[in-house]
Design a protein around this motif. Sequence first.
Motif, mmCIF file in Angstrom:
data_model
loop_
_atom_site.group_PDB
_atom_site.id
_atom_site.type_symbol
_atom_site.label_atom_id
_atom_site.label_comp_id
_atom_site.label_asym_id
_atom_site.label_seq_id
_atom_site.Cartn_x
_atom_site.Cartn_y
_atom_site.Cartn_z
ATOM 1 N N UNK A 359 1.027 -1.004 -0.116
ATOM 2 C CA UNK A 359 0.287 0.148 -0.122
ATOM 3 C C UNK A 359 0.942 1.584 0.466
ATOM 4 N N UNK A 360 2.222 1.064 0.998
ATOM 5 C CA UNK A 360 2.205 2.212 0.416
ATOM 6 C C UNK A 360 3.984 2.468 -0.562
ATOM 7 N N UNK A 361 4.095 1.421 -1.461
ATOM 8 C CA UNK A 361 4.523 1.955 -2.713
ATOM 9 C C UNK A 361 3.733 2.162 -3.177
ATOM 10 N N UNK A 362 2.221 2.115 -3.723
ATOM 11 C CA UNK A 362 1.285 2.133 -4.501
ATOM 12 C C UNK A 362 1.020 3.763 -4.458
ATOM 13 N N UNK A 363 1.245 4.268 -2.644
ATOM 14 C CA UNK A 363 1.212 5.812 -2.441
ATOM 15 C C UNK A 363 2.122 6.322 -3.006
ATOM 16 N N UNK A 364 3.417 6.523 -3.219
ATOM 17 C CA UNK A 364 4.506 6.848 -3.223
ATOM 18 C C UNK A 364 4.465 6.569 -5.290
ATOM 19 N N UNK A 365 3.646 5.458 -4.990
ATOM 20 C CA UNK A 365 3.784 5.438 -6.825
ATOM 21 C C UNK A 365 2.944 6.769 -7.504
ATOM 22 N N UNK A 366 1.603 7.240 -6.366
ATOM 23 C CA UNK A 366 1.016 7.376 -6.704
ATOM 24 C C UNK A 366 0.568 9.105 -7.282
ATOM 25 N N UNK A 367 1.568 10.014 -6.564
ATOM 26 C CA UNK A 367 2.285 11.409 -6.018
ATOM 27 C C UNK A 367 2.552 11.653 -4.636
ATOM 28 N N UNK A 368 2.919 10.403 -3.589
ATOM 29 C CA UNK A 368 3.374 10.833 -2.194
ATOM 30 C C UNK A 368 2.215 11.327 -2.032
ATOM 31 N N UNK A 369 2.283 12.303 -0.690
ATOM 32 C CA UNK A 369 1.965 12.839 0.148
ATOM 33 C C UNK A 369 0.797 12.199 0.441
ATOM 34 N N UNK A 370 0.180 11.191 0.211
ATOM 35 C CA UNK A 370 -1.062 10.289 0.756
ATOM 36 C C UNK A 370 -0.871 9.000 1.636
ATOM 37 N N UNK A 371 -2.229 9.284 2.160
ATOM 38 C CA UNK A 371 -2.931 7.581 2.288
ATOM 39 C C UNK A 371 -3.574 6.214 1.773
ATOM 40 N N UNK A 372 -2.419 5.006 1.818
ATOM 41 C CA UNK A 372 -3.937 4.343 0.862
ATOM 42 C C UNK A 372 -3.725 2.836 1.553
ATOM 43 N N UNK A 373 -4.880 2.290 1.789
ATOM 44 C CA UNK A 373 -5.413 1.202 2.551
ATOM 45 C C UNK A 373 -5.201 0.247 1.135
ATOM 46 N N UNK A 374 -4.148 -0.790 1.372
ATOM 47 C CA UNK A 374 -4.190 -1.526 0.504
ATOM 48 C C UNK A 374 -4.032 -1.201 -0.774
ATOM 49 N N UNK A 375 -4.526 -1.763 -1.656
ATOM 50 C CA UNK A 375 -4.806 -1.682 -3.173
ATOM 51 C C UNK A 375 -5.848 -0.317 -3.199
ATOM 52 N N UNK A 376 -6.412 0.224 -2.574
ATOM 53 C CA UNK A 376 -7.395 0.964 -2.753
ATOM 54 C C UNK A 376 -7.403 2.121 -2.400
ATOM 55 N N UNK A 377 -7.358 3.243 -3.354
ATOM 56 C CA UNK A 377 -6.725 4.722 -2.602
ATOM 57 C C UNK A 377 -7.838 5.500 -1.918
ATOM 58 N N UNK A 378 -8.299 5.212 -0.843
ATOM 59 C CA UNK A 378 -9.288 6.585 -0.004
ATOM 60 C C UNK A 378 -9.481 7.966 -0.490
ATOM 61 N N UNK A 379 -10.750 8.731 -1.069
ATOM 62 C CA UNK A 379 -10.633 9.848 -2.529
ATOM 63 C C UNK A 379 -10.985 10.004 -1.148
ATOM 64 N N UNK A 380 -10.267 11.625 -1.049
ATOM 65 C CA UNK A 380 -10.225 12.995 -0.273
ATOM 66 C C UNK A 380 -11.335 13.508 -0.005
ATOM 67 N N UNK A 381 -12.808 12.874 -0.771
ATOM 68 C CA UNK A 381 -14.518 13.012 0.402
ATOM 69 C C UNK A 381 -14.509 11.678 0.660
#
Length: 387
Positions: A359-381
């Motif tokens: 999940x950390x790898x996907x958070x960094x790959x998705x642009x960093x400065x974010x939280x990701x749960x497993x393989x599903x990103x929680x939208x800001x909303x």
Amino acid sequence: WNMATVIEQTGRQTLLQKILHFSIIPKGDKQQAVRMRRFLMAFACYVLCSILAYISYLANIMEWHGMIGILLICCFNNIILYIIFRTGLNLRMSDPSLTAIQMCAAVLVIMYGMYFANESRAVLLLVYVIVLMFGIFRLDIRSFLFVSVFTLVTYGIDIILLYHFRSKDINFKMEFLQMVVFALVLVAISVIGGYISNLRKKLGKSLSVIREMSIRDELTGASNRRHIMEQLENERQRVSRGGERFSIAMLDIDHFKTVNDTLGHLAGDEVLRGTSNVIRNSLRSVDLYGRFGGEEFLIIMTQTDIEGAMICAERVRKAVEQKRFPSLGNDFKVTVSLGLTDYRKNEKIDTTIARADLALYRAKDGGRNRVKYDSVMYPESELTVLS
């Protein structure tokens, strides 16, 4: 009538449960348990002294009322002391172990026995030495000397009483010589025992420092990898025994290598310390965290499902983003990425960590400065709704 019967039966069950769960040594407080074990050691010495008094009576060395008195006083002392320890009244004292008080109580028992010991009084002087040995656990030299003076005074009172009521049964020259020698022995025991006690206290402090150094990361003050993994395993075992769920987060400082390359390793160290402080201040008191390696931190959120963990992880992320490092420049700031997952019952810890790491790898790959749960990103909303 039925209600009264139910209440009576419930009361009996509650009393029975208390009896079944009663423990001689308290289990909730480790320090109190240690004090109780020391008390039981002293109790064993009381038992030996009582046996010695009975043997002395059988050998016609001690009078029967002396032997009976020793047994009664021993029982009274131990019952009172046990109640004090078991109810926690000792915690109100400056020395919760009540070392000096227990020693003085034992000295009074010996004083009573020596009055009826006739010609065997010299033998009972050795029992005084056993009592003084217990002072090594807690007493300093000053406290040791206080107990020694008290001991010498009680011995002197015995001699005075014998002089007034049993002058025919005592050799005063021999008693005076024994008292002088005994006084010298007490001084020696006080000095040596107090010195050993002080060494023991210093050793205890040193061991505490060594233990703290062994579980803490020297740079950040967070738990080191070995200790945080032990805490993670303890949490896994707690959940396996029927506890609530817990979640973990793998946190990585974004672009940390660039900080080291452009500003130097001292600046990198400051970023690590500052980030660690932010994490510590953003977590609950029951949560745990440690430096996993390099610029990565592992966070354990106890008794927390994934929704609560998302709120916590986002709080940490925002707090780090708002952190400033004036010594590195007014515009300098740090961001972090977090990979989040919850522990799934009966799985291996390595599996849980691997999922958080993915999940950390996907958070960094998705642009960093974010939280990701497993393989599903929680939208800001969704994060806004959760918070």
